[in-house]
Design an enzyme around this catalytic site. Structure first.
Site, short mmCIF file in Angstrom:
data_model
loop_
_atom_site.label_atom_id
_atom_site.label_comp_id
_atom_site.label_asym_id
_atom_site.label_seq_id
_atom_site.Cartn_x
_atom_site.Cartn_y
_atom_site.Cartn_z
N GLY A 224 0.78 -1.23 0.00
CA GLY A 224 0.00 0.00 0.00
C GLY A 224 0.81 1.28 0.00
O GLY A 224 0.23 2.37 -0.05
N GLU A 265 4.61 -5.98 1.78
CA GLU A 265 4.52 -6.49 0.40
C GLU A 265 4.01 -5.43 -0.57
O GLU A 265 2.95 -5.59 -1.17
CB GLU A 265 3.62 -7.74 0.36
N PRO A 266 4.79 -4.34 -0.74
CA PRO A 266 4.33 -3.32 -1.69
C PRO A 266 4.48 -3.75 -3.14
O PRO A 266 5.29 -4.63 -3.45
CB PRO A 266 5.25 -2.13 -1.41
N GLY A 267 3.72 -3.12 -4.01
CA GLY A 267 3.86 -3.36 -5.44
C GLY A 267 4.20 -2.06 -6.14
O GLY A 267 5.28 -1.85 -6.67
N ARG A 268 3.22 -1.14 -6.06
CA ARG A 268 3.36 0.17 -6.72
C ARG A 268 4.69 0.87 -6.39
O ARG A 268 5.32 1.48 -7.23
CB ARG A 268 2.20 1.04 -6.20
N TYR A 308 -10.32 3.99 -11.88
CA TYR A 308 -10.20 4.65 -10.56
C TYR A 308 -10.26 6.18 -10.63
O TYR A 308 -9.93 6.83 -9.63
CB TYR A 308 -8.85 4.29 -9.92
N CYS A 335 -13.42 2.22 -28.61
CA CYS A 335 -14.71 2.70 -29.06
C CYS A 335 -15.69 2.81 -27.88
O CYS A 335 -16.64 2.03 -27.77
CB CYS A 335 -15.25 1.76 -30.15
N TYR A 364 0.44 -1.35 -12.26
CA TYR A 364 -0.97 -1.47 -12.62
C TYR A 364 -1.24 -0.82 -13.99
O TYR A 364 -2.29 -0.24 -14.21
CB TYR A 364 -1.87 -0.89 -11.52
C1 LIG Z 1 -2.81 -8.63 -1.00
C2 LIG Z 1 -2.09 -7.47 -1.61
N1 LIG Z 1 -0.86 -7.19 -1.21
C3 LIG Z 1 -0.16 -6.16 -1.73
C4 LIG Z 1 -0.70 -5.34 -2.69
C5 LIG Z 1 0.12 -4.23 -3.24
O1 LIG Z 1 -0.44 -2.97 -3.08
P1 LIG Z 1 0.40 -1.71 -3.50
O2 LIG Z 1 0.78 -1.87 -4.93
O3 LIG Z 1 -0.48 -0.53 -3.28
O4 LIG Z 1 1.62 -1.67 -2.62
C6 LIG Z 1 -2.00 -5.59 -3.13
C7 LIG Z 1 -2.63 -4.71 -4.12
O5 LIG Z 1 -3.79 -4.52 -4.21
C8 LIG Z 1 -2.72 -6.70 -2.58
O6 LIG Z 1 -3.96 -6.98 -2.98
#
Ligand SMILES: Cc1ncc(COP(=O)(O)O)c(C=O)c1O
Length: 410
Positions: A224, A265-268, A308, A335, A364
């Site tokens: 997050g 566990e971040p992604g973004r 979003y 379209c 994303y």
């Molecule tokens: C279970 C879980 N972990 C981690 C993330 C990563 O979130 P973010 O990219 O905001 O760090 C998500 C994204 O929705 C998620 O569903």
């Protein structure tokens, strides 16, 4: 401007577009590595480890870079598990947060040896009943949510995710009755959190409920961590967050075995700023009240603005350095009238043929892309120091249709 100017060089992006064509996602490897290092150094000396949320960008070349930086993978489907295992073959570094998992997926996940993180009571029961299972993690619904949009607030009480707080102690006794162990406790309050204090509070809740689980070996606080998408927005204060998190973690760690670990566990965080989507304007249309810049991409390539209402800064690379005083709305080529990527943006006078960069698109973006309108996917290019490589080749329109016909058995 967002981090775009610090990471990318306009002239180089223009050359890349000339060489590889548009639409194309372009990622900067060093920027991804820098984000990994920022995270590691903010939590240095703490019993903390990181997983990369694969869903943010699952290009295998990106996964490999992040793996080289020492991160495990947070996966949310059996397909992501398989992908992760191809790059990081140690299954204990792959965390699989299930969501409406089928029996077949559970069976395969158990066989693969990854750590399964279970989010419902009925799935926990079927896992415990499975003769091949022995230990797992469970996901708590902390009743505290956050996120850049309601659709990605996953921790609120009514969200579909996680096991209710009042059921957690029952999970422990259920596992014990099968002679099996719950070794992990997890939450994820949402994506792109707005108030870091919400995550700190949720961490406290998770630790409170950890007391019901006697066999825990780790606690996972989810992802997050946000990035600033708007020009002038304050960046996430990682060091202040890490200090607040440290208090919570140290307080709990005092009573733990030294091998106990805490995860994020971040992604973004890792990939968003390190990616742009290059697109060419092919239609300029004055509709009276609105002037549209029609591009060769759309919400099939970058869904966030439509799904979003997300804001992505847009730069006209062909007029880079010129002041922007014309108002434009940037439209995709899908379209649907809702295919709008940016509204009322001040840009320099823009002509057909100009090259735009849609900024902060490395998370994303491509991972949410589709073939809607049967359109081809964009190419992906990786900048590594002085070189550039194609990490997803561009498929022609003919190949895209041939693949469709072949897959449908037509
Ligand atoms: C279970 C879980 N972990 C981690 C993330 C990563 O979130 P973010 O990219 O905001 O760090 C998500 C994204 O929705 C998620 O569903």
């Amino acid at each position: 401007m967002t981090a775009f100017n610090k990471i990318f060089d306009a002239a180089r992006l223009t050359r890349i577009a000339g060489k590889f064509g548009t639409p194309a996602y372009v990622y900067d490897e060093q920027a991804i590595r820098n984000q990994c290092n920022n995270l590691k150094s903010a939590f240095e000396g703490m019993p903390v480890r990181f997983l990369y949320a694969v869903k943010a960008n699952d290009n295998p070349h990106i996964l490999k870079i992040i793996h080289e930086e020492g991160m495990g993978y947070d996966t949310v489907s059996y397909e992501e598990v398989l992908l992760g295992l191809r790059i990081k073959p140690d299954p204990r570094q792959i965390f699989y947060t299930e969501n409406n998992m089928t029996d077949q997926e559970m069976e395969a996940a158990i066989r693969s040896g990854v750590i399964l993180n279970i989010g419902s009571l009925t799935r926990l029961k079927s896992f415990l009943e499975h003769p091949g299972s022995h230990e797992c993690s469970i996901r708590l619904n902390p009743g505290i949510g956050d996120g850049h949009h309601d659709k990605v607030d996953t921790g609120n009480r009514d969200s579909k995710f996680g096991i209710r707080k009042d059921l957690i102690s029952g999970c422990a006794s259920m596992a014990a009755s099968y002679g099996k162990k719950i070794v992990g406790l997890h939450l994820h309050i949402g994506s792109g959190i707005r108030k870091p204090e919400n995550l700190i509070s949720a961490m406290g809740v998770l630790i409170e409920y950890a007391q019901y689980l006697p066999d825990l070996r780790f606690i996972n606080f989810g992802g997050g961590m946000p990035i600033p998408y708007r020009e002038g927005a304050e960046p996430f204060d990682l060091s202040t967050f890490a200090k607040l998190a440290e208090k919570v973690i140290r307080n709990d760690y005092r009573n733990r075995d030294s091998s106990f670990r805490y995860y994020f566990e971040p992604g973004r965080w890792f990939t968003a700023q390190a990616g742009v989507l290059l697109t060419r304007v092919n239609t300029v249309k004055d509709q009276g009240n609105v002037t549209y810049l029609g591009t060769d991409t759309g919400f099939h390539h970058i869904l966030r603005p439509v799904l979003y209402d997300a804001y992505h800064a847009v730069v006209n690379l062909s007029r880079h350095g010129e002041t922007g005083d014309k108002l434009y709305t940037i439209a995709g080529n899908i379209c649907e009238s809702g295919d709008i990527l940016a509204t009322d943006r001040k840009l320099p006078e823009t002509s057909e043929g100009d090259l735009l960069a849609i900024c902060d698109a490395g998370a994303y973006g491509m991972s949410m892309a589709s073939h809607y309108n049967r359109r081809a996917l964009p190419a992906e290019i990786l900048i590594t120091g002085g070189s550039e490589s194609v990490i997803r080749r561009r498929m022609s329109a003919e190949e895209t249709v041939d693949r469709h016909l072949a897959d449908t058995g037509f």
